[in-house]
Design a protein around this motif. Structure first.
Motif, PDB file in Angstrom:
ATOM      1  N   ARG A 138     -54.487 -76.236  61.531  1.00 38.25           N
ATOM      2  CA  ARG A 138     -55.385 -75.197  62.033  1.00 38.25           C
ATOM      3  C   ARG A 138     -54.819 -74.555  63.295  1.00 38.25           C
ATOM      4  NH1 ARG A 138     -61.336 -76.774  63.101  1.00 38.25           N
ATOM      5  NH2 ARG A 138     -60.372 -78.355  64.411  1.00 38.25           N
ATOM      6  N   ILE A 139     -55.219 -73.320  63.525  1.00 38.33           N
ATOM      7  CA  ILE A 139     -55.062 -72.664  64.824  1.00 38.33           C
ATOM      8  C   ILE A 139     -56.464 -72.560  65.402  1.00 38.33           C
ATOM      9  CG2 ILE A 139     -54.296 -70.631  66.088  1.00 38.33           C
ATOM     10  CD1 ILE A 139     -52.493 -69.929  63.727  1.00 38.33           C
ATOM     11  N   VAL A 140     -56.674 -73.131  66.585  1.00 38.90           N
ATOM     12  CA  VAL A 140     -57.992 -73.138  67.226  1.00 38.90           C
ATOM     13  C   VAL A 140     -57.867 -72.418  68.554  1.00 38.90           C
ATOM     14  CG1 VAL A 140     -59.900 -74.580  68.043  1.00 38.90           C
ATOM     15  CG2 VAL A 140     -58.472 -75.358  66.138  1.00 38.90           C
ATOM     16  N   ARG A 149     -55.081 -70.520  72.849  1.00 44.40           N
ATOM     17  CA  ARG A 149     -55.139 -71.113  71.513  1.00 44.40           C
ATOM     18  C   ARG A 149     -54.266 -72.350  71.453  1.00 44.40           C
ATOM     19  NH1 ARG A 149     -52.891 -66.942  67.344  1.00 44.40           N
ATOM     20  NH2 ARG A 149     -54.648 -65.735  68.127  1.00 44.40           N
ATOM     21  N   GLN A 150     -54.439 -73.125  70.407  1.00 44.72           N
ATOM     22  CA  GLN A 150     -53.615 -74.314  70.192  1.00 44.72           C
ATOM     23  C   GLN A 150     -53.396 -74.494  68.694  1.00 44.72           C
ATOM     24  OE1 GLN A 150     -56.105 -77.422  71.891  1.00 44.72           O
ATOM     25  NE2 GLN A 150     -56.907 -77.983  69.887  1.00 44.72           N
ATOM     26  N   LEU A 151     -52.292 -75.117  68.371  1.00 45.33           N
ATOM     27  CA  LEU A 151     -52.031 -75.547  67.002  1.00 45.33           C
ATOM     28  C   LEU A 151     -52.494 -76.988  66.874  1.00 45.33           C
ATOM     29  CD1 LEU A 151     -48.405 -74.159  66.549  1.00 45.33           C
ATOM     30  CD2 LEU A 151     -50.518 -73.188  65.632  1.00 45.33           C
ATOM     31  N   ALA A 152     -53.128 -77.316  65.758  1.00 45.17           N
ATOM     32  CA  ALA A 152     -53.619 -78.678  65.542  1.00 45.17           C
ATOM     33  C   ALA A 152     -53.319 -79.085  64.105  1.00 45.17           C
ATOM     34  CB  ALA A 152     -55.116 -78.767  65.832  1.00 45.17           C
ATOM     35  N   ASP A 153     -52.381 -80.015  63.948  1.00 45.55           N
ATOM     36  CA  ASP A 153     -52.052 -80.569  62.629  1.00 45.55           C
ATOM     37  C   ASP A 153     -52.648 -81.970  62.540  1.00 45.55           C
ATOM     38  OD1 ASP A 153     -50.613 -78.288  62.237  1.00 45.55           O
ATOM     39  OD2 ASP A 153     -48.641 -79.228  62.418  1.00 45.55           O
ATOM     40  N   SER A 154     -53.553 -82.158  61.599  1.00 44.82           N
ATOM     41  CA  SER A 154     -54.248 -83.437  61.441  1.00 44.82           C
ATOM     42  C   SER A 154     -53.645 -84.195  60.261  1.00 44.82           C
ATOM     43  CB  SER A 154     -55.739 -83.173  61.214  1.00 44.82           C
ATOM     44  OG  SER A 154     -56.427 -84.356  60.925  1.00 44.82           O
ATOM     45  N   TRP A 155     -52.850 -85.241  60.578  1.00 48.74           N
ATOM     46  CA  TRP A 155     -52.215 -86.069  59.549  1.00 48.74           C
ATOM     47  C   TRP A 155     -53.141 -87.238  59.215  1.00 48.74           C
ATOM     48  CZ3 TRP A 155     -47.639 -84.494  57.424  1.00 48.74           C
ATOM     49  CH2 TRP A 155     -46.931 -83.502  58.120  1.00 48.74           C
ATOM     50  N   ILE A 156     -53.536 -87.332  57.949  1.00 47.06           N
ATOM     51  CA  ILE A 156     -54.563 -88.288  57.534  1.00 47.06           C
ATOM     52  C   ILE A 156     -53.907 -89.504  56.881  1.00 47.06           C
ATOM     53  CG2 ILE A 156     -56.650 -88.596  56.157  1.00 47.06           C
ATOM     54  CD1 ILE A 156     -57.064 -85.582  56.317  1.00 47.06           C
TER      55      ILE A 156
END
Length: 279
Positions: A138-140, A149-156
């Motif tokens: 996501r870009i939030v 803004r920030q980049l957020a990569d959520s590795w599950i």
């Protein structure tokens, strides 16, 4: 012994730091700098390249070299790293409560895919680097301030997608964290590691950053369910968060450890006696 271009870069760096060349100021033309230091244009260009890599100056097309706004000279937004919650779910710090998911260039707000996990994220998740895992990208950011803004990569974690496969799609109100807590019937916990590195071209473009001279702030957030001891933690996600170090600083309280619990024993009881004047 310093080379000539390093000496020129040092002199210009000191002039920028002293305020002789304030942010936004145009540097003298290359031919004038070359004449002042009695060097070639190539030597001046190498000095400028060094200062550009340091993030002190930037090239403006058909206008020359200019002093860049720099973190030491502008007011940074301090991101207080703590988990908060409102009616929409969890968010990381009071400064970002009004932030929202922003669309990627293709229009999607959240990209869900399988991809090889980076080495440091793999280490936190306890898997081999390159393992294919589900990642939510996501870009939030602040809808009113485009560059905030920030980049957020959520590795599950693998076990999560096996036991709760709905997290590979839409997670609804409250997001992934609400779904996890509902399913496990336990509160999530978090810890973070903050570091810095230079951005890739794609990261710089997505964050509206200059391509050269400005580093990323990078927070690796580990989300887990606590167990009976550190080794029994169940890590559910590792989030890779990146933002511009030219715009944001990280703030957090410093708590007293058990060894510094108040009241403390003075390091020396002779300090005041030794400081008293003698006749």
């Amino acid at each position: 012994m310093s080379s000539r271009y390093e000496e020129i870069a040092r002199d210009l760096r000191e002039r920028i730091a002293s305020g002789e060349y304030p942010p936004g100021t145009a540097l003298p033309l290359m031919r004038d700098v070359a004449a002042q230091y009695e060097v070639s244009d190539i030597t001046v260009r190498r000095a400028w390249q060094m200062l550009t890599r340091e993030g002190l100056i930037e090239s403006r097309r058909r206008a020359g070299m200019f002093v860049r706004e720099h973190p030491d000279r502008v007011r940074l937004t301090v991101r207080n790293r703590q988990m908060e919650r409102d009616e929409l779910g969890y968010y990381s710090g009071p400064e970002s409560q009004h932030w929202r998911a922003l669309p990627h260039p293709d229009g999607e707000e959240t990209r869900v895919t399988c991809a090889p996990v980076p080495a440091d994220v793999a280490d936190a998740l306890g898997v081999e680097p390159g393992t294919e895992l589900t990642v939510r990208r996501r870009i939030v950011g602040d809808p009113e301030v485009p560059e905030h803004r920030q980049l957020a990569d959520s590795w599950i974690a693998e076990w999560v997608t096996e036991e709760l496969p709905t997290l590979t799609g839409s997670t609804g109100n409250g997001g992934m964290y609400d779904r996890l807590e509902e399913w496990e019937k336990k509160p999530l916990q978090w810890r973070e590691e903050v570091s810095a590195r230079m951005p890739s071209p794609d990261e710089a473009e997505s964050l509206l950053m200059p391509q050269i001279g400005v580093p990323l702030l990078r927070a690796i957030r580990i989300t887990y369910f606590a167990g009976r001891g550190h080794k029994s933690e169940r890590i559910v996600e590792v989030q890779d968060i990146r933002m511009s170090a030219a715009l944001f600083a990280v703030g957090y309280p410093l708590s007293r450890g058990s060894s510094a619990k108040w009241p403390v024993a003075p390091a020396s009881s002779d300090y005041y006696r030794a400081s008293e004047p003698t006749d």
